[in-house]
Design a protein around this motif. Structure first.
Motif, mmCIF file in Angstrom:
data_model
loop_
_atom_site.group_PDB
_atom_site.id
_atom_site.type_symbol
_atom_site.label_atom_id
_atom_site.label_comp_id
_atom_site.label_asym_id
_atom_site.label_seq_id
_atom_site.Cartn_x
_atom_site.Cartn_y
_atom_site.Cartn_z
ATOM 1 N N ASP A 193 0.810 -1.221 0.000
ATOM 2 C CA ASP A 193 0.000 0.000 0.000
ATOM 3 C C ASP A 193 0.844 1.272 0.000
ATOM 4 N N ASP A 194 2.000 1.223 0.647
ATOM 5 C CA ASP A 194 2.812 2.438 0.732
ATOM 6 C C ASP A 194 3.598 2.713 -0.549
ATOM 7 N N ARG A 195 3.466 1.828 -1.570
ATOM 8 C CA ARG A 195 4.181 2.037 -2.836
ATOM 9 C C ARG A 195 3.243 2.327 -4.005
ATOM 10 N N ARG A 196 1.972 2.490 -3.744
ATOM 11 C CA ARG A 196 1.019 2.645 -4.845
ATOM 12 C C ARG A 196 1.302 3.880 -5.694
ATOM 13 N N ASP A 197 1.935 4.896 -5.126
ATOM 14 C CA ASP A 197 2.202 6.133 -5.872
ATOM 15 C C ASP A 197 3.653 6.246 -6.318
ATOM 16 N N ALA A 198 4.424 5.179 -6.181
ATOM 17 C CA ALA A 198 5.834 5.227 -6.566
ATOM 18 C C ALA A 198 5.953 5.397 -8.082
ATOM 19 N N PRO A 199 6.813 6.323 -8.551
ATOM 20 C CA PRO A 199 6.936 6.592 -10.000
ATOM 21 C C PRO A 199 7.286 5.358 -10.826
ATOM 22 N N ASP A 200 8.203 4.506 -10.329
ATOM 23 C CA ASP A 200 8.579 3.321 -11.106
ATOM 24 C C ASP A 200 7.412 2.353 -11.233
ATOM 25 N N LEU A 201 6.592 2.264 -10.191
ATOM 26 C CA LEU A 201 5.420 1.395 -10.236
ATOM 27 C C LEU A 201 4.388 1.932 -11.228
ATOM 28 N N ILE A 202 4.171 3.228 -11.199
ATOM 29 C CA ILE A 202 3.192 3.839 -12.103
ATOM 30 C C ILE A 202 3.591 3.622 -13.556
ATOM 31 N N ARG A 203 4.891 3.683 -13.852
ATOM 32 C CA ARG A 203 5.351 3.434 -15.223
ATOM 33 C C ARG A 203 4.998 2.011 -15.656
ATOM 34 N N ILE A 204 5.190 1.059 -14.748
ATOM 35 C CA ILE A 204 4.875 -0.340 -15.060
ATOM 36 C C ILE A 204 3.379 -0.510 -15.313
ATOM 37 N N LEU A 205 2.568 0.040 -14.436
ATOM 38 C CA LEU A 205 1.118 -0.114 -14.564
ATOM 39 C C LEU A 205 0.599 0.592 -15.819
ATOM 40 N N ASP A 206 1.143 1.780 -16.088
ATOM 41 C CA ASP A 206 0.730 2.517 -17.293
ATOM 42 C C ASP A 206 1.097 1.739 -18.560
ATOM 43 N N ASN A 207 2.274 1.123 -18.547
ATOM 44 C CA ASN A 207 2.704 0.346 -19.705
ATOM 45 C C ASN A 207 1.754 -0.815 -19.973
ATOM 46 N N GLN A 208 1.367 -1.519 -18.916
ATOM 47 C CA GLN A 208 0.431 -2.630 -19.083
ATOM 48 C C GLN A 208 -0.934 -2.140 -19.569
ATOM 49 N N ALA A 209 -1.394 -1.040 -18.997
ATOM 50 C CA ALA A 209 -2.689 -0.492 -19.402
ATOM 51 C C ALA A 209 -2.669 -0.070 -20.869
ATOM 52 N N SER A 210 -1.526 0.411 -21.353
ATOM 53 C CA SER A 210 -1.430 0.853 -22.749
ATOM 54 C C SER A 210 -1.572 -0.311 -23.726
ATOM 55 N N LEU A 211 -1.311 -1.526 -23.254
ATOM 56 C CA LEU A 211 -1.471 -2.718 -24.098
ATOM 57 C C LEU A 211 -2.927 -3.170 -24.170
ATOM 58 N N GLY A 212 -3.753 -2.610 -23.291
ATOM 59 C CA GLY A 212 -5.148 -3.038 -23.211
ATOM 60 C C GLY A 212 -5.417 -3.984 -22.060
ATOM 61 N N VAL A 213 -4.393 -4.221 -21.227
ATOM 62 C CA VAL A 213 -4.558 -5.096 -20.066
ATOM 63 C C VAL A 213 -5.416 -4.387 -19.017
ATOM 64 N N GLN A 214 -6.347 -5.117 -18.410
ATOM 65 C CA GLN A 214 -7.120 -4.587 -17.287
ATOM 66 C C GLN A 214 -6.275 -4.774 -16.030
ATOM 67 N N VAL A 215 -5.795 -3.663 -15.489
ATOM 68 C CA VAL A 215 -4.775 -3.694 -14.437
ATOM 69 C C VAL A 215 -5.406 -3.475 -13.062
ATOM 70 N N PHE A 216 -4.947 -4.287 -12.109
ATOM 71 C CA PHE A 216 -5.372 -4.158 -10.715
ATOM 72 C C PHE A 216 -4.129 -4.181 -9.828
ATOM 73 N N THR A 217 -4.267 -3.648 -8.632
ATOM 74 C CA THR A 217 -3.209 -3.764 -7.633
ATOM 75 C C THR A 217 -3.812 -4.366 -6.372
ATOM 76 N N VAL A 218 -2.989 -5.118 -5.645
ATOM 77 C CA VAL A 218 -3.454 -5.745 -4.412
ATOM 78 C C VAL A 218 -2.279 -5.868 -3.452
ATOM 79 N N ASP A 219 -2.534 -5.597 -2.192
ATOM 80 C CA ASP A 219 -1.519 -5.766 -1.155
ATOM 81 C C ASP A 219 -1.565 -7.223 -0.699
ATOM 82 N N SER A 220 -0.431 -7.905 -0.776
ATOM 83 C CA SER A 220 -0.407 -9.332 -0.455
ATOM 84 C C SER A 220 -0.569 -9.613 1.036
#
Length: 288
Positions: A193-220
Motif C-alpha cells: 500500500d505504501d508504494r502505490r504512488d511510486a513513479p517506477d510502479l506507475i510506469r509499469i502499470l501505465d505500460n500494461q494499461a497501454s497494451l489493453g490489459v485490465q490492471v489491478f493492484t493488491v496488497d499481499s
C-alpha cells in the motif's frame, strides 16, 4: 417428485370425472333429465378419460427419458473405457522408443529418450508438464498467446519486478495482439500500500494499461504475504504457475489442464478477489 404428484392429481381428477359422468349418465334410467344435462354428463366422462390418458402418457414419457439417460450414461462409460485402453496401449508403445535408436547413438541418447518418454507419459496421464528452462517457457508463453482466439479471458497475478516476462518486448507485443483480436487480460500486481504512488510502479502499470490489459493492484498482506504467480483462463481449461528463486529469477513453470490443480489456482485467485486492498488501476473497470 413434483411430476409424480401432478400425475396422481390428473389420475384422481380423471377418475372422479369419469365416475361422476357415468353416474349422471345412468341417472336417466332412474329419472328424466334434460338433454343438456345428459350431454354434460357425457362430456365430463370424456374429459375424465382424457386426463387419465394424459397422466399415463406423461408417465410413459418420464420412463422413456429415464431409460435414454441410463443408455447415454452406459455409452459414456464404454467410451471412457475405450479411451483408457487406447491411451494405455499408446503409452506402452512409447516404452519401445529408446529401442529404435541406432547402436552408435543409443549409448548417448537412450537416457534422453527415456526422459522424454516419461515427460510425455506425465503429460498424457496427469495433463501436466513442467518447464525448467526459462527461455523455453518464454517461447511456450508466446506460442500460447499466438494460438488463443477471441473471447478468451486470461487472469493473472504478477510481481512488479521488471525482469518478468510481461515486461518483455515480444510478450508485450503478442499480448497486445491477443487483446486486439478480442481477448481479455486481467492482471493483478502485488503492491504494498505504501508504494502505490511510486513513479517506477506507475510506469509499469501505465505500460500494461497501454497494451489493453485490465490492471489491478493488491496488497499481499491479506493473502498472508503469498505472492503466487498464476495465470489461468476464465473458462478453466488451462493454467500455469511460475516458481522463482530467492533473487526473483524464474526457476520453473508448472503448466496444467488437470482439474484439481486448476481448482487450486481458482481458489487462490478467488482469495485475491476477496482482498479489500484489491483496486482497479486507471481506466480499468469491472471485476478481477
Amino acid at each position: 417428485m413434483g411430476n409424480s404428484f401432478e400425475r396422481w392429481g390428473l389420475r384422481a381428477v380423471g377418475i372422479a370425472g369419469i365416475l361422476t359422468g357415468l353416474a349422471d349418465f345412468a341417472d336417466p334410467f332412474l329419472t328424466t333429465p334434460s338433454l343438456s344435462g345428459l350431454i354434460s354428463s357425457v362430456g365430463l366422462a370424456m374429459i375424465g378419460g382424457l386426463l387419465l390418458f394424459l397422466a399415463s402418457d406423461a408417465a410413459r414419457t418420464d420412463e422413456h427419458r429415464a431409460e435414454l439417460r441410463r443408455h447415454l450414461e452406459r455409452q459414456d462409460a464404454e467410451l471412457e473405457g475405450i479411451r483408457a485402453l487406447l491411451v494405455n496401449e499408446s503409452l506402452d508403445r512409447l516404452d519401445k522408443v529408446p529401442q529404435l535408436l541406432k547402436p552408435n547413438i543409443a549409448l548417448l541418447g537412450a537416457a534422453k529418450a527415456k526422459s522424454l518418454v516419461e515427460e510425455l507419459r506425465d503429460l498424457v496421464r496427469r495433463e501436466t508438464f513442467e518447464w525448467r528452462d526459462a527461455d523455453a517457457f518464454r517461447t511456450f508463453y508466446l506460442d500460447t498467446l499466438k494460438g488463443l482466439g477471441p473471447g478468451v479471458t486470461l487472469i493473472a497475478t504478477s510481481r512488479t519486478e521488471t525482469h518478468y516476462f510481461w515486461n518483455g518486448t515480444q510478450v508485450a507485443s503478442e499480448m497486445k495482439a491477443f487483446i486486439e483480436r478480442g481477448g481479455t487480460v486481467r492482471r493483478a500486481f502485488f503492491v504494498d500500500d505504501d508504494r502505490r504512488d511510486a513513479p517506477d510502479l506507475i510506469r509499469i502499470l501505465d505500460n500494461q494499461a497501454s497494451l489493453g490489459v485490465q490492471v489491478f493492484t493488491v496488497d499481499s498482506a491479506c493473502l498472508g504475504g503469498s505472492r503466487r504467480l498464476i495465470l489461468a483462463d476464465d473458462a478453466r481449461d488451462f493454467g500455469w504457475e511460475v516458481f522463482t528463486t530467492d533473487d526473483g529469477k524464474i526457476e520453473r513453470a508448472l503448466v496444467t489442464a488437470e482439474s484439481e490443480k486448476l481448482a487450486q489456482f481458482r481458489q487462490f485467485l478467488n482469495r485475491v478477489r476477496a482482498c479489500p486492498s484489491l483496486k482497479p488501476y486507471g481506466s480499468t473497470s469491472g471485476s478481477f
